[in-house]
Structure formats: C-alpha cells, structure tokens
Design an enzyme around this catalytic site. Sequence first.
Site, PDB file in Angstrom:
ATOM      1  N   HIS A 112      -7.014  -1.753   5.821  1.00 59.95           N
ATOM      2  CA  HIS A 112      -6.077  -0.767   6.371  1.00 59.95           C
ATOM      3  C   HIS A 112      -6.537   0.676   6.149  1.00 59.95           C
ATOM      4  O   HIS A 112      -5.769   1.612   6.322  1.00 59.95           O
ATOM      5  CB  HIS A 112      -4.698  -0.998   5.757  1.00 59.95           C
ATOM      6  CG  HIS A 112      -3.591  -0.237   6.433  1.00 59.95           C
ATOM      7  ND1 HIS A 112      -3.389  -0.265   7.800  1.00 59.95           N
ATOM      8  CD2 HIS A 112      -2.629   0.597   5.926  1.00 59.95           C
ATOM      9  CE1 HIS A 112      -2.350   0.490   8.102  1.00 59.95           C
ATOM     10  NE2 HIS A 112      -1.879   1.043   6.995  1.00 59.95           N
TER      11      HIS A 112
ATOM     12  N   HIS B 191       1.442   4.006   1.933  1.00 57.62           N
ATOM     13  CA  HIS B 191       1.906   4.805   3.060  1.00 57.62           C
ATOM     14  C   HIS B 191       3.428   4.839   2.960  1.00 57.62           C
ATOM     15  O   HIS B 191       4.066   3.843   2.595  1.00 57.62           O
ATOM     16  CB  HIS B 191       1.453   4.206   4.392  1.00 57.62           C
ATOM     17  CG  HIS B 191       0.012   4.467   4.709  1.00 57.62           C
ATOM     18  ND1 HIS B 191      -0.756   3.615   5.481  1.00 57.62           N
ATOM     19  CD2 HIS B 191      -0.817   5.494   4.347  1.00 57.62           C
ATOM     20  CE1 HIS B 191      -1.981   4.115   5.598  1.00 57.62           C
ATOM     21  NE2 HIS B 191      -2.044   5.246   4.914  1.00 57.62           N
TER      22      HIS B 191
ATOM     23  N   ASP C  34       0.158  -4.151   6.115  1.00 56.60           N
ATOM     24  CA  ASP C  34      -0.503  -3.488   7.246  1.00 56.60           C
ATOM     25  C   ASP C  34      -1.994  -3.791   7.205  1.00 56.60           C
ATOM     26  O   ASP C  34      -2.652  -3.579   6.176  1.00 56.60           O
ATOM     27  CB  ASP C  34      -0.301  -1.975   7.177  1.00 56.60           C
ATOM     28  CG  ASP C  34       1.096  -1.558   7.594  1.00 56.60           C
ATOM     29  OD1 ASP C  34       1.945  -2.448   7.782  1.00 56.60           O
ATOM     30  OD2 ASP C  34       1.340  -0.342   7.717  1.00 56.60           O
TER      31      ASP C  34
ATOM     32  N   ASP D 213       6.123   4.609   4.656  1.00 55.04           N
ATOM     33  CA  ASP D 213       7.096   3.651   5.193  1.00 55.04           C
ATOM     34  C   ASP D 213       7.143   2.349   4.406  1.00 55.04           C
ATOM     35  O   ASP D 213       7.963   1.479   4.692  1.00 55.04           O
ATOM     36  CB  ASP D 213       6.825   3.370   6.680  1.00 55.04           C
ATOM     37  CG  ASP D 213       5.421   2.858   6.964  1.00 55.04           C
ATOM     38  OD1 ASP D 213       4.490   3.215   6.231  1.00 55.04           O
ATOM     39  OD2 ASP D 213       5.253   2.093   7.941  1.00 55.04           O
ATOM     40  N   HIS D 214       6.292   2.231   3.381  1.00 48.09           N
ATOM     41  CA  HIS D 214       6.274   0.999   2.584  1.00 48.09           C
ATOM     42  C   HIS D 214       6.745   1.193   1.140  1.00 48.09           C
ATOM     43  O   HIS D 214       6.925   0.202   0.437  1.00 48.09           O
ATOM     44  CB  HIS D 214       4.863   0.401   2.584  1.00 48.09           C
ATOM     45  CG  HIS D 214       4.457  -0.135   3.919  1.00 48.09           C
ATOM     46  ND1 HIS D 214       4.462  -1.480   4.224  1.00 48.09           N
ATOM     47  CD2 HIS D 214       4.055   0.504   5.054  1.00 48.09           C
ATOM     48  CE1 HIS D 214       4.076  -1.646   5.483  1.00 48.09           C
ATOM     49  NE2 HIS D 214       3.825  -0.451   6.003  1.00 48.09           N
TER      50      HIS D 214
ATOM     51  N   HIS E   9       0.857  -1.186   0.000  1.00 50.01           N
ATOM     52  CA  HIS E   9       0.000   0.000   0.000  1.00 50.01           C
ATOM     53  C   HIS E   9       0.897   1.240   0.000  1.00 50.01           C
ATOM     54  O   HIS E   9       2.112   1.141   0.196  1.00 50.01           O
ATOM     55  CB  HIS E   9      -0.942   0.006   1.210  1.00 50.01           C
ATOM     56  CG  HIS E   9      -0.251   0.151   2.522  1.00 50.01           C
ATOM     57  ND1 HIS E   9       0.531  -0.856   3.077  1.00 50.01           N
ATOM     58  CD2 HIS E   9      -0.200   1.179   3.426  1.00 50.01           C
ATOM     59  CE1 HIS E   9       1.009  -0.457   4.231  1.00 50.01           C
ATOM     60  NE2 HIS E   9       0.593   0.784   4.469  1.00 50.01           N
TER      61      HIS E   9
END
Length: 307
Positions: free
Chosen positions: A138, A63, A208, A65-66, A61
Amino acid sequence: MIEVIFLGTGGIKPTPERNVPSIAIKIGGEIILFDVGEGTLRQMEIARISPMKIKRVFITHFHGDHYLGLPALIQTMSLWKRKDPLHIYGPEGSSTFLQNLLNSGYFAPSFDILVHEISGKSRLKFKEYEVWAFEVSHGVPALGYVFKEKDKRGNFNLKKIKELGLEPGPWMKELERQKIIEINGKIVRLLEVTGPKKRGAKVVYSGDTEPCDEVIEFSRRGTLLIHEATYVNEEDRKDSYHTTIEEACEIWKKSKARKLVLFHRSPRYSFKEYKEKALSICPQAIIPRDFDRIAIEGAGDVLFKIR
C-alpha cells in the site's frame, strides 16, 4: 459462533451513506476491532456495541480513515472509568503515531494502553482465537490480518464410550478438563471417545492494498475474505495502491476462500451503483452496508444478515 459486524464499509472519507473502515468481530463476550476510522464510536453506539468489551484493536496502517477514531474511543473508555488494559496492534511506527494522538489534548487515560508493533510474520495466540498478520502492498507500512477461531473438540461418541464398557456420566466433564483420566481401572483419553475436531472460522481482512500474493496465500481455506475493492474498474483508479472489483474477485477465486466481501468503496459511488456493477462482475460477492452482520458457525455455515 462468531459474528462479523461492519461498522464502516467505505473508504477515504465518510459519506451520508456510509462511514470509513471499521470491522468488529464478536466471539464469546469479547469484541475485537479491526481499524477504527473517524466516527467509529458513533457507529458502535448505533450497533449497540459497548467500548468496554473491546480488549484488542488491530490497525492495518496509519492513513487517517483507518485510525482517527481511536482518540474518541479511548476517551470514552476513560469517561466510563475503564480499568482493564487496552491492547493496540499495528505495523511499524504504531508507537509514535499513537503517542502523538494521546498527546493531542488535555487528556490522561484511566487505564493502560499497550501498543504492540508487529510484523508480517506475527502470529498471536489468545484463549479462543489467533490473529496472524501479513504484509500487503500500500506504499506505506501496512498489514492484513487473519482472525482464526480455535478448533473445537468433536462431540462425545456414545458408541465408542459403550465399547469401552462405560456409561455416560459426570466423569465426562472431568475428562474434558483433564484430557486423560482413570475410570473403573481404565485409562480413558478424550481423543478416544470424541469425534473429529470442528474447524474454527477463518476470517481474512486485506486492509488497503493493491493485488498481492500474500492475500491469496493467507486466505487459503478461509471462511470469509474481506477484500478492499475501492474502484469499480481500472478507468476509475486514482493510484496504484488499491484494488478494483475484478481484481478482488480474481484474488478470491485463487484463494479458494468460501465467501468474498467487497469492502472500502470509494466515496464516488452510491451503494446502488456500486452493488449493481460489483454483482455484474462478481455475482457471488457480498456487498455490505454499514451495520450489516455476518454470523459464522465454525468453518461451515455463513449467514449474511441485513441490519
């Protein structure tokens, strides 16, 4: 055999102890990346993983941090004059997000970047493995992934070969290629002279998510379930779209996967604190540090290796 390499085991933001999410799976001479948080390129350097061996990247996804490690990874590939295409897979919106990334600076890649927007029903087949996607919960378009190593043929059965009046020889290699051949006037099929298939490894990565039935369903008969467990307990939970250690452990038990890895730890916890609490709740769990590795031989032995 496949090898699972944890390049980043934390969530939300890096800490001095760990980086944000990225998992590499090594099969044959290929590396497949699942999520590429910021700093993943440096983690790869430490782990001695060449960016040039990466053919496919799967993003759970969008976000930060990914996926924010992608620009550095792609620019380094170009710096090294990569020519082979790079395939990037992700949920709805992937094309827009990735095009915006590539437009954010004076940079033109030396190779084709092929973006594939996939859904929770996608089942992708490659030479040595398959990747299945499934939807998770999520709050934004988000996917989990199944990495399924293809089953291997069984070993040649010498007893069956001799029962056919044959002796082992070079014809066996030809039979492997052709699956059915004629030898000494006899039709011989590969399945007749080999044992049962060896089931390939099945690694499931939740990405997540809050607890959801899809993870349980897609993890059934899995070799390894890598499930996010951002929070130690319900009291620490900041939002409803992540999972606690206890919830992840319950999901694993319901799935009947062989091994559980707890992943995506909140930066509020030190490794020591998190591990102690995790093992008090779920003693069977594996809690990796960055750069730890898991070697898997088919669907059988799972060897956890500390860096």
